[in-house]
Design an enzyme around this catalytic site. Sequence first.
Site, PDB file in Angstrom:
ATOM      1  N   ASP A   8       0.886  -1.167   0.000  1.00 65.17           N
ATOM      2  CA  ASP A   8       0.000   0.000   0.000  1.00 65.17           C
ATOM      3  C   ASP A   8       0.924   1.217   0.000  1.00 65.17           C
ATOM      4  OD1 ASP A   8      -1.719   2.074   0.561  1.00 65.17           O
ATOM      5  OD2 ASP A   8      -2.211   1.411   2.603  1.00 65.17           O
ATOM      6  N   LYS A  70       2.568  11.059  -3.849  1.00 67.01           N
ATOM      7  CA  LYS A  70       1.485  10.343  -4.535  1.00 67.01           C
ATOM      8  C   LYS A  70       0.467  11.314  -5.157  1.00 67.01           C
ATOM      9  CE  LYS A  70      -1.851   6.716  -3.416  1.00 67.01           C
ATOM     10  NZ  LYS A  70      -2.225   5.772  -2.357  1.00 67.01           N
ATOM     11  N   GLU A 171      -7.493   0.380  -3.971  1.00 62.91           N
ATOM     12  CA  GLU A 171      -7.389   0.293  -2.516  1.00 62.91           C
ATOM     13  C   GLU A 171      -8.683  -0.188  -1.832  1.00 62.91           C
ATOM     14  OE1 GLU A 171      -5.862   4.194  -1.758  1.00 62.91           O
ATOM     15  OE2 GLU A 171      -3.923   3.668  -2.614  1.00 62.91           O
TER      16      GLU A 171
END
Length: 532
Positions: A8, A70, A171
């Site tokens: 992740d 990100k 996710e």
Amino acid sequence: MEHIIGIDLGTTFSCIAFMEGDTPKVIPNLEGFATTPSVVSFTSSGKMIIGNTALRQAVTNPQNTLYAIKRIMGMKFNAKEIEQFKKRVPYGLTEAENGDVMIEVQSRTISPQELSSIILKYLKKCAESFLGEDISKAVITVPAHFNEHQRQATKDAAKIAGLDIIRVINEPTAACLAHGLNSRKNTKAAVYDMGGGTFDISIVEIEDGVFNVLATSGNTFLGGEDFDNRIADWIKDDFQKETDIDLSSDGLALQRIKEAAENAKRELSFSVESEINLPFILSHKTGSKHIKKILSRKKLEDMTKDLIQETFPFMDKALADCGLESKDIEEVILVGGQTRMPLLKKMITDYFQKQPIEDINPEEIVARGAAIQSEILQKNLSDLVLLLDVTPFSLGIETENRKYTKVIEKNTTIPTKKTMSFTTVEDNQRRVKIHVLQGENENAEENVSLAVFNLVGIGLAPAGVPEIDVTFEINADGLVQVSAKDMETGREQKIEVQPSSGLSAEELNKIIKRSIEEQKKSDAEGIDHGKT
Ligand code: AMP
């Protein structure tokens, strides 16, 4: 069998996991923590530090401490979100030749992909040290509404880090998997994910072990950091009222305030008051200045309630997209550190009229789900647990008068393949320009441009006669391929779509080579990779 790790790669924190028997286990970083700050910093001597160590020295070295990468992965420098982002970070951004955003640090420019690869390399090293073996394969997660460029940039980052990504999963899908593998009952779940920088809502149907993401919605620029900024602005504004001193251009003071704001926010999830103490925030001609104040949970809630409310229209939209109402949702799953906030939990509980499931740490759930997915792929268990995802945006091409024609509608289950016929607009037109777009707006220019290519050698014919079949294919990772065929001549012409931004194969190879050399050098010099 070689372990495949689940990653992740978060905006603020990253987490990795692997399967130990039937159970996903979080792999601690080299300092023993379950999550690692997604932060890379360069010291004045050019030394690179990663994770907790980098975060700790952010206060004293703000311009060279790179975080929230990100948020700019796979983005264009002129995107309006970048304008917003630039104002919030102390480091510099610039434009690459192809229009992509790049980071400026210590008189060099680095792509977001390369910076993310530094974090991924560190995580790979943690896994190798923990498992005692080389790791070369991983499943990586991305926010559900990441577009094509952002997904590709994430894969490129992993490639630079020496990781072969066997699957990219959304996710919220990973979160469902982490919860759903053990429960065989049929249900509909809402996955509410708020991490440091992004917000996602997904509606997932689980039937006989099959996971089907019915709809996703969200905002890539809404997350825990916005809560921190509200507190930071409050501290700064109060300080200005009291002293008449504006701290807005004092990078060091701002960084310290932001850090204190986040700590107070975290504490207020467990207590009703938090003391903010920042001695010597400024040395001024009238003497040293300090900040000391109390923030109550109530005050935090008043300051940030609207940020939680901002997520509601996205929830309404996701539900409407799949024809459901909030009462149809049977399970609510909370993901991401920010969902620990009591007011957020209460407002979500009220919205769905249901208590969220809370048996897995919200920061770890996505990595655990990714590890489960790796097991499914490795052991070929897909007949046992099927994972169906949907396209977060529609895909199509630019047509006459700068309009946009969708070929694949958003929320189509992937993998998918669809062909649509187009034609020419002029007599004897020998070539057509195919401009591949992603988005929902009827005007071509309002959508994300994915690629442009020309189909040449179309047979001579009056306008409107040739039949040009354009085929869109989306694989299980959500990566898109487009091809075009002239049906008039029967000649098939396969066209590879190259993304119109992102790193080219040549650039990628160059970075990989440089990265291997830097790694060798850093191993020889003992450069700090996050260890204290
Ligand atoms: P994640 O990306 O899931 O690790 O989430 C990171 C975000 O969660 C950051 O904005 C953190 O400040 C926030 N966070 C972590 N712990 C808490 C907490 N106890 N209460 C509120 N927010 C938290």
